[in-house]
Design a protein around this motif. Sequence first.
Motif, PDB file in Angstrom:
ATOM      1  N   MET A 347      29.688 -39.050 -24.872  1.00 53.32           N
ATOM      2  CA  MET A 347      29.097 -37.871 -24.206  1.00 53.32           C
ATOM      3  C   MET A 347      30.006 -37.092 -24.028  1.00 53.32           C
ATOM      4  O   MET A 347      29.517 -35.782 -23.673  1.00 53.32           O
ATOM      5  N   GLU A 348      31.427 -37.033 -24.036  1.00 55.14           N
ATOM      6  CA  GLU A 348      32.316 -35.811 -23.728  1.00 55.14           C
ATOM      7  C   GLU A 348      32.166 -34.818 -24.894  1.00 55.14           C
ATOM      8  O   GLU A 348      32.535 -33.622 -24.619  1.00 55.14           O
ATOM      9  N   ASN A 349      31.620 -35.081 -26.010  1.00 56.91           N
ATOM     10  CA  ASN A 349      31.257 -34.033 -27.036  1.00 56.91           C
ATOM     11  C   ASN A 349      32.719 -33.583 -27.482  1.00 56.91           C
ATOM     12  O   ASN A 349      32.863 -32.575 -27.838  1.00 56.91           O
ATOM     13  N   LYS A 350      33.595 -34.483 -27.774  1.00 57.82           N
ATOM     14  CA  LYS A 350      35.117 -34.097 -28.100  1.00 57.82           C
ATOM     15  C   LYS A 350      35.501 -34.772 -29.668  1.00 57.82           C
ATOM     16  O   LYS A 350      36.502 -34.647 -30.105  1.00 57.82           O
ATOM     17  N   GLY A 351      34.402 -35.409 -30.152  1.00 57.05           N
ATOM     18  CA  GLY A 351      34.409 -35.726 -31.653  1.00 57.05           C
ATOM     19  C   GLY A 351      35.185 -37.055 -31.580  1.00 57.05           C
ATOM     20  O   GLY A 351      35.471 -37.750 -32.667  1.00 57.05           O
ATOM     21  N   GLU A 389      34.658 -31.679 -16.154  1.00 52.76           N
ATOM     22  CA  GLU A 389      35.513 -32.479 -16.554  1.00 52.76           C
ATOM     23  C   GLU A 389      35.008 -33.688 -17.345  1.00 52.76           C
ATOM     24  O   GLU A 389      35.703 -34.511 -17.860  1.00 52.76           O
ATOM     25  N   PHE A 390      33.768 -34.005 -17.590  1.00 51.20           N
ATOM     26  CA  PHE A 390      33.252 -34.930 -18.117  1.00 51.20           C
ATOM     27  C   PHE A 390      32.455 -34.345 -19.385  1.00 51.20           C
ATOM     28  O   PHE A 390      32.848 -33.778 -20.299  1.00 51.20           O
ATOM     29  N   ALA A 391      31.025 -34.624 -19.116  1.00 51.22           N
ATOM     30  CA  ALA A 391      30.064 -34.251 -20.220  1.00 51.22           C
ATOM     31  C   ALA A 391      29.602 -32.769 -20.086  1.00 51.22           C
ATOM     32  O   ALA A 391      29.124 -32.532 -21.138  1.00 51.22           O
ATOM     33  N   GLY A 392      29.621 -32.022 -18.863  1.00 51.71           N
ATOM     34  CA  GLY A 392      29.481 -30.818 -18.571  1.00 51.71           C
ATOM     35  C   GLY A 392      27.880 -30.541 -18.588  1.00 51.71           C
ATOM     36  O   GLY A 392      27.417 -29.401 -18.283  1.00 51.71           O
ATOM     37  N   THR A 393      27.117 -31.641 -18.877  1.00 54.78           N
ATOM     38  CA  THR A 393      25.529 -31.388 -18.788  1.00 54.78           C
ATOM     39  C   THR A 393      25.079 -32.787 -18.268  1.00 54.78           C
ATOM     40  O   THR A 393      25.352 -33.824 -18.786  1.00 54.78           O
ATOM     41  N   PRO A 394      24.101 -32.497 -17.419  1.00 54.08           N
ATOM     42  CA  PRO A 394      23.480 -34.064 -17.135  1.00 54.08           C
ATOM     43  C   PRO A 394      22.583 -34.514 -18.178  1.00 54.08           C
ATOM     44  O   PRO A 394      22.422 -35.915 -18.196  1.00 54.08           O
ATOM     45  N   TRP A 395      22.212 -33.770 -19.017  1.00 61.38           N
ATOM     46  CA  TRP A 395      21.365 -34.396 -20.137  1.00 61.38           C
ATOM     47  C   TRP A 395      21.991 -35.287 -21.293  1.00 61.38           C
ATOM     48  O   TRP A 395      21.446 -35.748 -21.984  1.00 61.38           O
ATOM     49  N   ALA A 396      23.350 -35.056 -21.142  1.00 59.39           N
ATOM     50  CA  ALA A 396      24.097 -36.241 -22.015  1.00 59.39           C
ATOM     51  C   ALA A 396      23.659 -37.680 -21.446  1.00 59.39           C
ATOM     52  O   ALA A 396      24.003 -38.692 -22.321  1.00 59.39           O
ATOM     53  N   ALA A 397      23.300 -37.711 -20.517  1.00 60.17           N
ATOM     54  CA  ALA A 397      22.928 -39.078 -19.799  1.00 60.17           C
ATOM     55  C   ALA A 397      21.854 -39.722 -20.364  1.00 60.17           C
ATOM     56  O   ALA A 397      21.395 -40.971 -20.385  1.00 60.17           O
ATOM     57  N   LEU A 398      20.632 -38.937 -21.051  1.00 59.17           N
ATOM     58  CA  LEU A 398      19.771 -39.459 -21.710  1.00 59.17           C
ATOM     59  C   LEU A 398      19.843 -40.583 -22.857  1.00 59.17           C
ATOM     60  O   LEU A 398      19.364 -41.736 -22.243  1.00 59.17           O
ATOM     61  N   PRO A 399      20.744 -40.623 -23.684  1.00 60.61           N
ATOM     62  CA  PRO A 399      21.019 -41.571 -24.602  1.00 60.61           C
ATOM     63  C   PRO A 399      22.061 -42.773 -23.999  1.00 60.61           C
ATOM     64  O   PRO A 399      21.593 -43.820 -23.967  1.00 60.61           O
ATOM     65  N   LEU A 574      15.274 -36.584 -34.330  1.00 59.14           N
ATOM     66  CA  LEU A 574      15.672 -36.800 -32.980  1.00 59.14           C
ATOM     67  C   LEU A 574      16.122 -35.665 -32.208  1.00 59.14           C
ATOM     68  O   LEU A 574      17.214 -34.789 -32.735  1.00 59.14           O
ATOM     69  N   ALA A 575      15.801 -35.027 -31.207  1.00 58.97           N
ATOM     70  CA  ALA A 575      16.501 -33.826 -30.502  1.00 58.97           C
ATOM     71  C   ALA A 575      17.747 -34.455 -30.058  1.00 58.97           C
ATOM     72  O   ALA A 575      18.276 -35.510 -29.944  1.00 58.97           O
ATOM     73  N   PRO A 576      18.554 -33.062 -29.768  1.00 54.75           N
ATOM     74  CA  PRO A 576      19.877 -33.302 -29.149  1.00 54.75           C
ATOM     75  C   PRO A 576      19.974 -34.172 -27.999  1.00 54.75           C
ATOM     76  O   PRO A 576      18.968 -34.087 -27.013  1.00 54.75           O
ATOM     77  N   MET A 577      20.881 -35.157 -27.817  1.00 54.06           N
ATOM     78  CA  MET A 577      21.040 -36.057 -26.495  1.00 54.06           C
ATOM     79  C   MET A 577      19.467 -36.498 -26.056  1.00 54.06           C
ATOM     80  O   MET A 577      19.271 -36.318 -25.108  1.00 54.06           O
ATOM     81  N   SER A 578      19.144 -37.077 -27.032  1.00 49.97           N
ATOM     82  CA  SER A 578      17.702 -37.680 -26.783  1.00 49.97           C
ATOM     83  C   SER A 578      17.671 -39.376 -26.939  1.00 49.97           C
ATOM     84  O   SER A 578      18.543 -39.944 -27.244  1.00 49.97           O
ATOM     85  N   ALA A 579      16.597 -39.778 -26.338  1.00 48.72           N
ATOM     86  CA  ALA A 579      16.164 -41.138 -25.978  1.00 48.72           C
ATOM     87  C   ALA A 579      14.981 -41.323 -26.488  1.00 48.72           C
ATOM     88  O   ALA A 579      14.273 -40.821 -25.802  1.00 48.72           O
ATOM     89  N   HIS A 580      14.742 -42.638 -26.995  1.00 48.55           N
ATOM     90  CA  HIS A 580      13.611 -43.260 -27.061  1.00 48.55           C
ATOM     91  C   HIS A 580      13.292 -44.635 -26.912  1.00 48.55           C
ATOM     92  O   HIS A 580      14.175 -45.285 -27.269  1.00 48.55           O
ATOM     93  N   VAL A 581      12.418 -45.089 -26.225  1.00 46.01           N
ATOM     94  CA  VAL A 581      12.144 -46.634 -25.919  1.00 46.01           C
ATOM     95  C   VAL A 581      10.824 -46.733 -26.355  1.00 46.01           C
ATOM     96  O   VAL A 581       9.785 -46.824 -25.708  1.00 46.01           O
ATOM     97  N   PHE A 582      10.634 -47.312 -27.493  1.00 39.75           N
ATOM     98  CA  PHE A 582       9.354 -47.667 -28.349  1.00 39.75           C
ATOM     99  C   PHE A 582       8.809 -49.077 -27.901  1.00 39.75           C
ATOM    100  O   PHE A 582       9.646 -49.926 -28.332  1.00 39.75           O
ATOM    101  N   LEU A 583       7.571 -49.272 -27.785  1.00 37.85           N
ATOM    102  CA  LEU A 583       6.933 -50.341 -27.678  1.00 37.85           C
ATOM    103  C   LEU A 583       6.552 -50.597 -29.190  1.00 37.85           C
ATOM    104  O   LEU A 583       5.480 -49.736 -29.677  1.00 37.85           O
TER     105      LEU A 583
END
Length: 587
Positions: A347-351, A389-399, A574-583
């Motif tokens: 999530m930190e996007n530092k590679g 100090e961490f991810a810088g965006t709450p959307w990094a939480a999705l995946p 897949l969109a950036p910082m995205s998540a899918h839960v497929f049935l």
Amino acid sequence: MTEAAPNQDPNTTPEEVKDNKLVIYQMMTRLFGNKKAVNKTYGTLAENGVGKFNDITDKALQEIKKLGATHVWYTGVIEHATMTDYTRFGIPLDDADVVKGRAGSPYAIKDYYDVNPDLAVDVRKRMAEFEALVQRTHKNNLKVLIDFVPNHVARFYQSDAKPSGTQDFGAQDDTSVGFKPSNNYYYLPGQALQVPNTYNPLSGAHRGPQEDSKFKENPAKATGNDVFSATPSENDWFETVKLNYGVNYQNNRTKHFSPTPDTWNKMRDILLYWAGKGVDGFRCDMAEMVPVEFWAWVIPQVKAKYPNITFIAEIYNPKEYRNYIVNGRFDYLYDKVGLYDGLRRLMENKGQGNTAEITRVWREESNGLSNHMLRFLENHDEQRLASNEFAGTPWAALPAMTVSATLGTGPVMIYFGQEVGEPGRGHEGFQGEDGRTTIFDYWGVLTHQAWMNGGKFDGGKLTEEQQRLREFYTKLLNLSTSREAIREGKFYALTAQEGTAPAGVYAYLRHTAKERILVLVNFNRQAADYGISIPASAFSAMGIDGKGTFILQDLLFDTPPLFFQPEVKTSITLAPMSAHVFLLQQK
């Protein structure tokens, strides 16, 4: 609180929550209901405000339940040292030289048998207000967790609420020796404690009561983080003292467990006391600093009387995980060093992150540990993921949150404000500007206050973006408990075995005989293309024929279904910082 009928376990709710997939909502109780937004550095209770038990209303609990929670962890309930003066209520004043922050650390326990007076509208009725909160929580079909802090206490521990016949810690100690199995503390005979001379955060108008560098303790006691010195540093847990469970740390850690150490008996009685008030479980602070033999002794005793009680260990040494589950009898352990650390790097996007770390975690925990691991992205100790100090965006939480909630059958936890993107900004006091929400000072948590909306708990002041984020958490957490494949299904790795996924993309299956789920996430800050392909071995593992056409219906987001054939790769962007839960279903 109405007492339970004889032999009735008070740790039950009107509709018993199934514990095979816990969703824990942790709140810093003193901050949760606070409506003030003054946020003055080192502000007093009067200046910055404080939340109360009574602020956690039926409506608040109903909304927490709707979010998907099964349990609420009320952090900071038991009375701890504070700079706030409650002497008019008969509560002794704590010496500010050994209190961190204005409000004080919730892990510097001052009285194991009482609750924090900060949290009461009427301090004289503080226990009754807590008992009412327990009842209110149960009425809303949620269970109650509180902290149990067994390793250390405040420098000035004195119980004024202990049951009749109960002795305080240290009351019968022989202070002339460093170690004695029957002592509750460790001593440094002939040496007086010296509070770190670098610890002087308050000055002038900020100066606290008794902050005069004259705190007296002679002989000095060992510090909570196992520092056997009369001169602990500011970086030590100098405000606490270590409890003695019969281990002689200064003599090769020799163990003296027979006869049963006095500390063991005292701690068992404390656990039974809170269980008797309807508390459904304990998050045990720094559990691995207490000998596993104690847990093996005490947990069965508590569960013999309260079979539904839950024990969660804060533990950071993977080499001890199996020991504390099998021998220590814990239900769940923190998965910090494993999954949290790996997801943080992604999530930190530092590679520096690599999805192979997720593979390593499930492989290491596939031998029975996974079901016992508590997954999280935030808690009171960690930085807010939306912070700079961490991810810088709450959307990094999705995946990352999707993986945390669906990787295994064990529990998942969120920290209040996480679901609306709280960034943890501000120099609150003792902790400084560090991307965390303070546990030491009085403060207003602004994004959480926007959701709280003056006590309406309707999200009325949230931005559209914050509302969308909370909707994501609500869907995900409810999926984790409502979907059989997530709640109790088996695991099958996809990207870990095929080795063809783009970096930062991860996919796996969760399945039972009745339901199949495909989880697909992208940790990258840019879009990624992925070819969906499920090998024959996966269909075999799921017990179905892998021929024909299959449908993938996204359970997280309202999108058209995908159709694919196993032998043909179906490309998805897949969109950036995205998540899918497929049935996953056959057409």
